[in-house]
Write a protein that holds these residues in place. Structure first.
Motif, short mmCIF file in Angstrom:
data_model
loop_
_atom_site.label_atom_id
_atom_site.label_comp_id
_atom_site.label_asym_id
_atom_site.label_seq_id
_atom_site.Cartn_x
_atom_site.Cartn_y
_atom_site.Cartn_z
N MET A 61 34.17 -46.20 -34.25
CA MET A 61 35.18 -46.05 -33.22
C MET A 61 34.65 -46.50 -31.86
SD MET A 61 36.75 -42.33 -34.31
CE MET A 61 38.00 -42.39 -33.03
N LEU A 62 35.56 -46.86 -30.97
CA LEU A 62 35.17 -47.37 -29.66
C LEU A 62 34.38 -46.34 -28.87
CD1 LEU A 62 35.32 -49.56 -27.46
CD2 LEU A 62 37.50 -48.55 -26.73
N LEU A 63 34.84 -45.08 -28.90
CA LEU A 63 34.19 -44.03 -28.13
C LEU A 63 33.43 -43.10 -29.07
CD1 LEU A 63 37.03 -43.20 -25.56
CD2 LEU A 63 35.08 -44.75 -25.28
N SER A 64 32.43 -43.62 -29.74
CA SER A 64 31.67 -42.84 -30.71
C SER A 64 30.67 -41.92 -30.02
CB SER A 64 30.94 -43.77 -31.67
OG SER A 64 30.04 -44.60 -30.97
N TYR A 65 30.21 -40.93 -30.78
CA TYR A 65 29.23 -39.96 -30.29
C TYR A 65 27.87 -40.63 -30.15
CZ TYR A 65 27.35 -35.21 -29.77
OH TYR A 65 26.79 -34.05 -29.29
N ARG A 66 27.25 -40.48 -28.97
CA ARG A 66 26.02 -41.24 -28.72
C ARG A 66 24.96 -40.34 -28.10
NH1 ARG A 66 25.47 -45.09 -23.64
NH2 ARG A 66 23.27 -45.62 -23.78
N GLU A 67 23.81 -40.25 -28.75
CA GLU A 67 22.67 -39.52 -28.22
C GLU A 67 21.53 -40.50 -27.94
OE1 GLU A 67 22.07 -35.33 -29.98
OE2 GLU A 67 22.89 -36.47 -31.65
N GLU A 68 20.85 -40.29 -26.81
CA GLU A 68 19.78 -41.20 -26.42
C GLU A 68 18.62 -40.40 -25.82
OE1 GLU A 68 19.67 -44.33 -27.00
OE2 GLU A 68 21.76 -44.87 -27.42
N LYS A 69 17.41 -40.94 -25.97
CA LYS A 69 16.24 -40.29 -25.39
C LYS A 69 16.35 -40.22 -23.88
CE LYS A 69 11.19 -40.33 -25.41
NZ LYS A 69 9.96 -40.97 -25.93
N ASP A 70 16.99 -41.23 -23.28
CA ASP A 70 17.18 -41.23 -21.84
C ASP A 70 18.64 -40.95 -21.48
OD1 ASP A 70 18.32 -43.57 -22.73
OD2 ASP A 70 17.40 -44.85 -21.22
N GLY A 71 19.36 -40.27 -22.38
CA GLY A 71 20.76 -39.93 -22.11
C GLY A 71 20.88 -39.08 -20.85
N GLN A 72 22.04 -39.17 -20.22
CA GLN A 72 22.23 -38.52 -18.92
C GLN A 72 22.93 -37.19 -19.02
OE1 GLN A 72 23.39 -41.43 -16.09
NE2 GLN A 72 23.62 -40.01 -14.39
N ILE A 73 23.78 -37.02 -20.04
CA ILE A 73 24.57 -35.79 -20.18
C ILE A 73 23.76 -34.72 -20.92
CG2 ILE A 73 26.65 -34.77 -21.18
CD1 ILE A 73 27.94 -37.55 -20.97
N LEU A 74 23.74 -33.52 -20.37
CA LEU A 74 23.12 -32.39 -21.04
C LEU A 74 24.22 -31.60 -21.75
CD1 LEU A 74 20.58 -31.17 -18.33
CD2 LEU A 74 20.06 -32.34 -20.48
N GLU A 75 24.34 -31.79 -23.05
CA GLU A 75 25.30 -31.02 -23.83
C GLU A 75 24.54 -29.89 -24.50
OE1 GLU A 75 29.34 -31.66 -26.25
OE2 GLU A 75 27.75 -33.04 -26.80
N GLU A 76 24.80 -28.65 -24.05
CA GLU A 76 23.91 -27.54 -24.33
C GLU A 76 24.24 -26.76 -25.59
OE1 GLU A 76 21.36 -27.55 -22.91
OE2 GLU A 76 21.53 -28.12 -20.83
N GLY A 77 25.38 -27.01 -26.20
CA GLY A 77 25.81 -26.12 -27.27
C GLY A 77 26.53 -24.92 -26.69
N ILE A 78 26.83 -23.97 -27.53
CA ILE A 78 27.65 -22.83 -27.09
C ILE A 78 26.76 -21.81 -26.40
CG2 ILE A 78 29.33 -21.09 -27.82
CD1 ILE A 78 29.90 -22.85 -30.25
N THR A 79 26.43 -22.08 -25.16
CA THR A 79 25.61 -21.17 -24.38
C THR A 79 25.88 -21.36 -22.90
OG1 THR A 79 23.34 -20.66 -23.68
CG2 THR A 79 23.68 -22.81 -24.69
N GLU A 80 26.71 -20.50 -22.35
CA GLU A 80 26.96 -20.56 -20.91
C GLU A 80 25.70 -20.20 -20.13
OE1 GLU A 80 29.29 -19.39 -22.98
OE2 GLU A 80 30.87 -20.85 -22.56
#
Length: 892
Positions: free
Chosen positions: A560-579
């Protein structure tokens, strides 16, 4: 015959096993580390063969590092003990003197007494204030230390010896409002911005923030924003503090992301406020199993060097057996009693153990040390932690609360211990050889020798070797320029009739900011497992999600055009379910301008309901840390967040945000308001250097976004501006967030159906309007002889006449905060009460913030003021479908 064969086979196997054990002993004697690798290989082989391999979560109740594997202590221990004695005295004297002079002022002396050696080994040999730049530039920031909060007097005492604080400063411990600068109760960067980096009280905040700080350090390194150095994050934690869920809640992150830059030191003095941490168990065993189960490298420092001889002489293993029979309540009793009691009740259980210590006097038995007071044991544990790679380390160090404090130690003093008796002071002076005359000792006078004595020369030399003194907080001058307002032109122009939400508008702004050639790399988006909820698919594709090992799999949506992307130098911190974890990341990023000299700009997006009410303690600590950044409360509002119901619908986050002094709060209705606030927020925080942060609501309701009216910018930022002017208006309608659209509808109904003209005002921040009004009121109160000033909200209203009806998606107390300045003109409509699962139409009718309810409230107010006939207002209620006998939503 079969039995004889079985017995023979058993004997043969026993003999063979003895040979295997002997061979393993040879491996251990040759290389202790290789023995561990051999065990790992055997476990792996057992698994491959289908043989169950027992995995131990706890190891024997003894030191992890055996004596034969220790290295010699590198420092001058005699001089270090001398420095440590001076620190113990001054720390104790600081608290004692203050409570003698000002009873009940508080402070803690027992915690530092248990922690002193653990800290001093670090200060002398491990805690770097700076590191040389690998590229040859300016020295880089050093290690980060999260100090055990109640041990603050010991840290102050060290700064006093170093000459950073004078005696007057120590005399004003917990006196921060006198003529002479004082010392805060605990580590508080807001109160001591040149000294403390990290607030570590209340409990659990320090350890949790330390984990995410170590992770953020790796994030900055992997993104190339800072140079890689050997720097570590050290967190000193009380064993009682581990009962706080935040303390242990993020251990798996340390293992999952291989945070070998993280070291926990748990001060296991076995004592909390009301008694033993685990009277009927052993807290060290419990913590070992928790940390080991989470994959941490665990090092136990339980017994001091004076126990080594006894272990070596005990060939039957009875000493270890006796230790493992005891629980922490026993150990506390043994330490509180004398040597004779220890001989009878500990060693006396087995005749062989009594024989083991027959050559020891009772005094010698009493002086047997716990490992957390033995510098050699601590040094080896710290060294092993430094050498460990691939994951975090925890050091479980057994200590004595009130160590060295005579009668206080004998009572297992709690952390509330404030003073010593005269006899206790005399014993302290004698034990630690403090050169004070009797009178000065009884007064607990401070003592600092001249800098030319050997121990002081040693202290300064060690800190010079370690790159300087610490803790220190130095904020560099930032050469930062915020993007100009013109660069936000796309969002100021409106959506050209297209229906969008303010959330989508924000994502568009965020993407543009990350593309900015000057500040784009500094943007740190943070989201707790709801990136797609907030429409971040395009941003994920643009900059990637941070993953220290990259993406080792092919995502299911790769085509897909907007696929899920993880990178070693990725900028977004997606933390999981933890406020809480996400807030810890926000804290690390929001203080990076001071800690790393890198002004990262965090945007933390989350369900608004799960912000302040869920992690309000951490928000308060963030403010204490002088943090900067944007909290973006998504899916906001009690009636705008449709369908989810009671636990998700937020009608009070802005009220809670108003309690934080440095939190600037906005509730924008339109994207242009959002753009103005974000641009000015970046300017204020990073260009002007203000120690503030922002809470901004975002909504998921789609509607057409208008263009920004000319001249609205000041009002947006100050908190209110007129959006729509009526013809000879006799009513003023306030609206904010999506409820502003209901207000606009209400104004149209009033004009068309009831011939009542109204001005419509967009209130972007009730909190900022109230703060301004309070500031003006205070100035007027203190300057009675001068011309009074006028609050901005009163100034803006000017000659606008008539009642004011204020409607928002939040509690009535929010606009009610302006009542002192708007008087009886103000009537508020809000969403007090629990949320419900339904659509917006029914929710807004239920909470009485829909257009019809606003019209009804306006006519009712006019009727009470004699400007509309009461019968007309009552008739309108029926026409508008208002159930006048319905139960109040606040109590429904």
């Amino acid at each position: 015959m079969a039995m004889k064969v079985g017995e023979a086979a058993k004997q043969d196997f026993t003999a063979e096993m003895a040979e295997w054990i002997e061979a393993f002993d040879d491996v251990v004697a040759g290389d202790w580390h290789q023995a561990g690798l051999l065990l790992q290989a055997l476990r792996q082989r057992a698994r491959e063969a289908g043989v169950p391999a027992v995995s131990e979560m706890t190891t024997p109740y003894m030191n992890t590092i055996p004596k034969h594997d220790e290295v010699a202590y590198p420092g001058d221990r005699a001089l270090e003990k001398r420095v440590e004695s001076l620190l113990r005295w001054n720390a104790m004297a600081m608290v004692h003197k203050q409570n003698k002079k000002d009873p009940g002022i508080g402070g803690h002396i027992s915690t530092y007494s248990s922690l002193a050696t653990l800290l001093e080994v670090g200060f002398n040999h491990f805690f770097h204030a700076s590191y040389p730049s690998p590229s040859g530039g300016v020295d880089l920031p050093g290690d980060f230390i999260y100090f055990q909060g109640h041990a603050a007097p010991g840290v102050y005492a060290r700064a006093y010896l170093e000459g950073y604080f004078d005696e007057e400063r120590l005399k004003n411990f917990r006196h921060e409002l006198r003529d002479t600068p004082g010392l805060s109760s605990y580590p508080h960067p807001w109160l001591m911005p040149d000294f403390w980096r990290f607030p570590t009280v209340s409990m659990g905040i320090g350890p949790l923030n330390a984990v995410y700080q170590a992770r953020f350090m790796k994030y900055l390194e992997n993104r190339g924003l800072i140079e890689k150095t050997p720097r570590k994050v050290w967190a000193f934690v009380g064993d009682g503090e581990t009962d706080e869920v935040d303390t242990l809640g993020a251990l798996s992150l340390g293992t999952r992301e291989n945070l070998d830059n993280l070291v926990f030191v748990v001060n296991c003095n076995l004592q909390r406020l009301d008694g033993p941490v685990r009277g009927n168990k052993r807290i060290i065993d419990e913590l070992e199993s928790v940390f080991r189960g989470a994959g941490w490298n665990v090092i136990k420092v339980i017994w001091g060097s004076d126990w080594d001889e006894l272990f070596e002489r005990d060939h039957q293993g009875l000493l270890l057996k006796r230790m493992e029979e005891c629980v922490d309540g026993d150990f506390q009793t043994f330490k509180a009693k004398d040597g004779a009691y220890l001989r009878e009740h500990f060693f006396g259980k087995y005749p062989e153990l009594l024989e083991l210590v027959k050559d020891k006097s009772d005094e010698e038995l009493l002086r047997l040390h716990r490992g957390g007071h033995d510098a050699r044991k601590i040094y080896n544990a710290y060294k092993r932690a430094m050498e460990h790679h691939g994951g975090p380390t925890v050091i479980l160090a057994k200590t004595v609360k009130g160590y060295g404090m005579g009668t206080a130690q004998a009572r297992n003093a709690t952390h509330s211990e404030k003073k010593l008796t005269d006899e206790g002071l005399a014993a302290f002076v004698k034990q630690f050889n403090i050169p004070l005359p009797e009178g000065a000792a009884k007064e607990a006078d401070f003592y600092r020798p001249s800098n030319d004595v050997p121990e002081m020369q040693y202290l300064h030399a060690r800190r010079k070797e370690m790159g300087g003194y610490m803790p220190r907080r130095v904020v560099p001058k930032l050469e930062f320029k915020a993007p100009a307002m013109e660069s936000f032109g796309e969002w100021l122009a409106g959506s050209k009739g297209r229906a969008v939400s303010t959330t989508m508008g924000f994502v568009s702004i965020l993407r543009a900011l990350m593309k900015d050639p000057k500040i784009g790399k500094l943007i740190v988006p943070i989201v707790p497992d709801e990136g797609r909820t907030f429409g971040l698919e395009s941003a994920i594709k643009q900059v990637g999600i941070y993953a220290p090992e990259g993406q080792k799999y092919t995502p299911h949506d790769a085509d897909m055009l907007l696929s899920y992307r993880e990178e070693k130098d990725g900028q977004i911190l997606e933390e999981g379910i933890t406020e809480a974890g996400s807030m810890a990341s926000f804290t690390a990023a929001g203080t990076a301008y001071a800690n790393y000299r890198v002004p990262t700009i965090p945007f933390y997006m989350y369900y608004s309901m799960f912000g302040f009410q869920r992690i309000g303690d951490m928000v308060w600590a963030f403010a204490d840390s002088r943090g900067k950044g944007f909290l973006m409360g998504g899916t906001a509002g009690r009636t705008t967040m449709l369908g989810e119901g009671l636990q998700h619908q937020d009608g009070h986050s802005i009220v809670l945000a108003s309690t934080v002094p440095t939190c600037i709060t906005y509730d924008p209705a339109y994207v242009y308001e959002l753009a103005v606030v974000i641009q000015d927020g970046i300017r204020r925080m990073y260009e002007a250097g203000e120690s503030v942060f922002y809470y901004i609501t975002m909504y998921n309701e789609d509607y057409a976004m208008p263009a920004m009216p000319e001249g609205a910018r000041e009002g947006i930022l100050r908190g209110i501006y007129r959006l729509q002017k009526g013809k000879n208006a006799t009513v003023q309608l306030f609206g904010s967030g999506p409820i502003l659209n209901e207000v606009v509808k209400a104004a149209a109904i009033l004009a068309e159906k009831y011939k009542v003209e109204a001005d419509v005002w967009s209130v972007t921040s009730y909190n900022e309007l109230r703060r301004d009004a309070l500031e003006v009121e205070r100035w007027n109160r203190l300057h009675p002889a001068e011309k009074p000033r006028v609050p901005y909200v009163v100034e803006v209203l000017g000659k606008a006449v008539g009642p004011i009806i204020a409607a928002s998606d939040y509690m009535k107390s929010l606009p009610d905060g302006l009542s002192p300045w708007l008087g009886g003109r103000l009537m508020t409509l809000g969403t007090d009460g629990f949320g419900r699962s339904d659509n917006r139409e029914h929710l807004r009718r239920h909470f009485e913030v829909n257009a019809e309810s606003i019209v009804a409230a306006t006519l009712s107010k006019l009727a009470r003021e004699g400007k509309v006939k009461p019968e007309q207002a009552q008739k309108a209620m029926a026409e508008l479908g208002i159930d006048t006998e319905k139960r109040d939503a606040a109590r429904a």
